[in-house]
Motif scaffolding. Structure first.
Motif, PDB file in Angstrom:
ATOM      1  N   LYS A  46       1.043  -0.836   0.191  1.00  0.00           N
ATOM      2  CA  LYS A  46       0.005  -0.060  -0.278  1.00  0.00           C
ATOM      3  C   LYS A  46       1.423   1.066  -0.290  1.00  0.00           C
ATOM      4  CE  LYS A  46      -3.401  -2.463   2.884  1.00  0.00           C
ATOM      5  NZ  LYS A  46      -4.130  -2.504   4.357  1.00  0.00           N
ATOM      6  N   SER A  47       2.052   1.638   0.200  1.00  0.00           N
ATOM      7  CA  SER A  47       3.072   2.593  -0.021  1.00  0.00           C
ATOM      8  C   SER A  47       4.000   2.414  -1.356  1.00  0.00           C
ATOM      9  CB  SER A  47       4.150   2.067   1.170  1.00  0.00           C
ATOM     10  OG  SER A  47       3.317   1.689   2.605  1.00  0.00           O
ATOM     11  N   THR A  48       3.201   3.879  -1.948  1.00  0.00           N
ATOM     12  CA  THR A  48       3.191   4.011  -3.254  1.00  0.00           C
ATOM     13  C   THR A  48       4.917   5.074  -3.251  1.00  0.00           C
ATOM     14  OG1 THR A  48       2.079   5.999  -3.240  1.00  0.00           O
ATOM     15  CG2 THR A  48       1.529   3.586  -3.906  1.00  0.00           C
ATOM     16  N   LYS A  49       4.798   5.300  -2.252  1.00  0.00           N
ATOM     17  CA  LYS A  49       6.380   6.409  -2.326  1.00  0.00           C
ATOM     18  C   LYS A  49       7.732   5.325  -2.150  1.00  0.00           C
ATOM     19  CE  LYS A  49       4.087  10.406  -1.532  1.00  0.00           C
ATOM     20  NZ  LYS A  49       4.193  12.333  -1.158  1.00  0.00           N
ATOM     21  N   LEU A  50       7.342   4.061  -1.381  1.00  0.00           N
ATOM     22  CA  LEU A  50       8.697   3.588  -1.059  1.00  0.00           C
ATOM     23  C   LEU A  50       9.666   3.369  -2.620  1.00  0.00           C
ATOM     24  CD1 LEU A  50       7.400   1.112   1.263  1.00  0.00           C
ATOM     25  CD2 LEU A  50       9.029   2.407   1.376  1.00  0.00           C
ATOM     26  N   SER A  51      10.944   3.741  -2.598  1.00  0.00           N
ATOM     27  CA  SER A  51      12.062   3.310  -3.218  1.00  0.00           C
ATOM     28  C   SER A  51      13.260   2.140  -2.779  1.00  0.00           C
ATOM     29  CB  SER A  51      13.013   5.280  -3.701  1.00  0.00           C
ATOM     30  OG  SER A  51      13.525   5.384  -2.258  1.00  0.00           O
ATOM     31  N   PHE A  52      13.157   2.031  -1.463  1.00  0.00           N
ATOM     32  CA  PHE A  52      14.545   1.279  -1.033  1.00  0.00           C
ATOM     33  C   PHE A  52      13.340   0.718  -0.209  1.00  0.00           C
ATOM     34  CE2 PHE A  52      17.392  -0.261   1.741  1.00  0.00           C
ATOM     35  CZ  PHE A  52      18.163  -0.994   0.981  1.00  0.00           C
ATOM     36  N   ILE A  53      13.518  -1.133  -0.138  1.00  0.00           N
ATOM     37  CA  ILE A  53      13.010  -1.919   0.916  1.00  0.00           C
ATOM     38  C   ILE A  53      14.122  -2.489   0.382  1.00  0.00           C
ATOM     39  CG2 ILE A  53      10.891  -3.597   1.692  1.00  0.00           C
ATOM     40  CD1 ILE A  53       9.062  -2.333  -0.741  1.00  0.00           C
ATOM     41  N   ASP A  54      14.561  -3.550   2.304  1.00  0.00           N
ATOM     42  CA  ASP A  54      15.249  -4.385   2.762  1.00  0.00           C
ATOM     43  C   ASP A  54      14.703  -4.951   3.562  1.00  0.00           C
ATOM     44  OD1 ASP A  54      17.489  -6.348   3.396  1.00  0.00           O
ATOM     45  OD2 ASP A  54      18.670  -4.004   4.726  1.00  0.00           O
ATOM     46  N   LEU A  55      14.097  -6.473   2.911  1.00  0.00           N
ATOM     47  CA  LEU A  55      13.668  -7.443   3.870  1.00  0.00           C
ATOM     48  C   LEU A  55      14.497  -8.983   4.127  1.00  0.00           C
ATOM     49  CD1 LEU A  55       9.839  -7.112   1.613  1.00  0.00           C
ATOM     50  CD2 LEU A  55      10.939  -6.753   4.090  1.00  0.00           C
ATOM     51  N   SER A  56      16.064  -8.869   4.044  1.00  0.00           N
ATOM     52  CA  SER A  56      16.527  -9.185   3.927  1.00  0.00           C
ATOM     53  C   SER A  56      16.520  -9.789   5.191  1.00  0.00           C
ATOM     54  CB  SER A  56      18.234  -9.039   4.045  1.00  0.00           C
ATOM     55  OG  SER A  56      18.638  -7.919   4.811  1.00  0.00           O
ATOM     56  N   ASN A  57      17.502 -11.659   5.210  1.00  0.00           N
ATOM     57  CA  ASN A  57      17.347 -12.235   6.947  1.00  0.00           C
ATOM     58  C   ASN A  57      15.824 -12.618   6.909  1.00  0.00           C
ATOM     59  OD1 ASN A  57      19.988 -13.265   5.562  1.00  0.00           O
ATOM     60  ND2 ASN A  57      20.421 -10.791   6.224  1.00  0.00           N
ATOM     61  N   ASN A  58      14.810 -13.068   6.198  1.00  0.00           N
ATOM     62  CA  ASN A  58      13.631 -13.270   6.648  1.00  0.00           C
ATOM     63  C   ASN A  58      12.838 -14.127   5.384  1.00  0.00           C
ATOM     64  OD1 ASN A  58      12.171 -10.994   8.090  1.00  0.00           O
ATOM     65  ND2 ASN A  58      13.121  -9.704   6.316  1.00  0.00           N
ATOM     66  N   ASN A  59      12.105 -14.931   6.043  1.00  0.00           N
ATOM     67  CA  ASN A  59      11.433 -16.762   5.483  1.00  0.00           C
ATOM     68  C   ASN A  59      10.794 -16.062   4.305  1.00  0.00           C
ATOM     69  OD1 ASN A  59      13.588 -18.263   7.027  1.00  0.00           O
ATOM     70  ND2 ASN A  59      12.185 -18.221   8.520  1.00  0.00           N
ATOM     71  N   ILE A  60      10.529 -14.894   3.365  1.00  0.00           N
ATOM     72  CA  ILE A  60       9.836 -14.907   2.395  1.00  0.00           C
ATOM     73  C   ILE A  60      10.538 -15.396   1.085  1.00  0.00           C
ATOM     74  CG2 ILE A  60       8.584 -12.769   0.951  1.00  0.00           C
ATOM     75  CD1 ILE A  60       9.690 -10.917   3.151  1.00  0.00           C
ATOM     76  N   GLU A  61       8.911 -16.189   0.377  1.00  0.00           N
ATOM     77  CA  GLU A  61       9.566 -17.102  -0.769  1.00  0.00           C
ATOM     78  C   GLU A  61       8.716 -16.292  -2.100  1.00  0.00           C
ATOM     79  OE1 GLU A  61       7.675 -21.272   0.331  1.00  0.00           O
ATOM     80  OE2 GLU A  61       9.156 -21.054   2.172  1.00  0.00           O
ATOM     81  N   TYR A  62       7.998 -14.988  -1.846  1.00  0.00           N
ATOM     82  CA  TYR A  62       7.542 -15.063  -2.619  1.00  0.00           C
ATOM     83  C   TYR A  62       6.739 -13.428  -3.034  1.00  0.00           C
ATOM     84  CZ  TYR A  62       2.725 -13.122  -5.534  1.00  0.00           C
ATOM     85  OH  TYR A  62       2.407 -12.688  -6.436  1.00  0.00           O
ATOM     86  N   VAL A  63       7.382 -12.581  -3.786  1.00  0.00           N
ATOM     87  CA  VAL A  63       7.361 -11.272  -3.666  1.00  0.00           C
ATOM     88  C   VAL A  63       6.026 -10.926  -4.323  1.00  0.00           C
ATOM     89  CG1 VAL A  63       8.296  -8.818  -4.191  1.00  0.00           C
ATOM     90  CG2 VAL A  63       9.077 -10.898  -3.466  1.00  0.00           C
ATOM     91  N   PRO A  64       5.163 -10.381  -4.414  1.00  0.00           N
ATOM     92  CA  PRO A  64       3.609  -9.593  -5.345  1.00  0.00           C
ATOM     93  C   PRO A  64       4.235  -8.785  -6.579  1.00  0.00           C
ATOM     94  CG  PRO A  64       4.071  -8.656  -3.506  1.00  0.00           C
ATOM     95  CD  PRO A  64       4.529  -9.675  -2.678  1.00  0.00           C
ATOM     96  N   PHE A  65       3.847  -8.618  -7.303  1.00  0.00           N
ATOM     97  CA  PHE A  65       3.942  -7.895  -8.479  1.00  0.00           C
ATOM     98  C   PHE A  65       3.120  -5.992  -7.969  1.00  0.00           C
ATOM     99  CE2 PHE A  65       1.926  -5.619 -12.881  1.00  0.00           C
ATOM    100  CZ  PHE A  65       3.051  -5.332 -12.987  1.00  0.00           C
ATOM    101  N   PHE A  66       4.350  -5.424  -8.575  1.00  0.00           N
ATOM    102  CA  PHE A  66       4.413  -4.173  -8.229  1.00  0.00           C
ATOM    103  C   PHE A  66       3.755  -3.344  -9.222  1.00  0.00           C
ATOM    104  CE2 PHE A  66       6.347  -5.506  -4.800  1.00  0.00           C
ATOM    105  CZ  PHE A  66       5.543  -4.886  -3.457  1.00  0.00           C
ATOM    106  N   PRO A  67       2.772  -3.010  -9.476  1.00  0.00           N
ATOM    107  CA  PRO A  67       2.583  -2.426 -11.367  1.00  0.00           C
ATOM    108  C   PRO A  67       3.454  -0.941 -10.983  1.00  0.00           C
ATOM    109  CG  PRO A  67       0.237  -2.833 -10.061  1.00  0.00           C
ATOM    110  CD  PRO A  67       1.852  -3.337  -9.305  1.00  0.00           C
ATOM    111  N   GLN A  68       2.859  -0.211 -10.178  1.00  0.00           N
ATOM    112  CA  GLN A  68       4.042   0.896  -9.791  1.00  0.00           C
ATOM    113  C   GLN A  68       5.377   1.157 -10.532  1.00  0.00           C
ATOM    114  OE1 GLN A  68       2.040  -0.204  -7.104  1.00  0.00           O
ATOM    115  NE2 GLN A  68       3.032   0.624  -5.228  1.00  0.00           N
ATOM    116  N   ALA A  69       6.417  -0.293 -10.086  1.00  0.00           N
ATOM    117  CA  ALA A  69       7.247  -0.333 -10.863  1.00  0.00           C
ATOM    118  C   ALA A  69       7.670  -0.215 -11.842  1.00  0.00           C
ATOM    119  CB  ALA A  69       7.732  -1.478  -9.675  1.00  0.00           C
ATOM    120  N   GLU A  70       7.299  -0.344 -12.500  1.00  0.00           N
ATOM    121  CA  GLU A  70       7.454  -0.744 -13.756  1.00  0.00           C
ATOM    122  C   GLU A  70       8.401   0.607 -14.576  1.00  0.00           C
ATOM    123  OE1 GLU A  70       3.783  -2.152 -15.757  1.00  0.00           O
ATOM    124  OE2 GLU A  70       4.285  -3.956 -15.340  1.00  0.00           O
TER     125      GLU A  70
END
Length: 70
Positions: A46-70
């Protein structure tokens, strides 16, 4: 509650949290490494202004598609 604040950079790293709280719309950098996420935190989508996200060292297996990132 941080949703109405003007925070641009937030670090919640090294906490044993499994969900991201509602984020302020002004947030551009989020560091959430070494937490207890088992999936991609939906609150981030829901955060449209994010330009950098660090989610390293978590157990994430799937990242959703971000239309605004195109």
């Amino acid at each position: 509650e941080i949703t109405n604040s003007h925070i641009e950079v937030l670090s919640i790293s090294n906490n044993k949290i499994s969900e991201v709280p509602d984020l302020p719309s002004s947030l551009s950098i989020l560091s959430a490494s070494n937490c207890s996420f088992h999936g991609f935190p939906e609150g981030i989508c829901k955060s449209t202004k994010l330009s950098f996200i660090d989610l390293s060292n978590n157990n994430i297996e799937y990242v959703p598609f971000f239309p605004q990132a195109e």
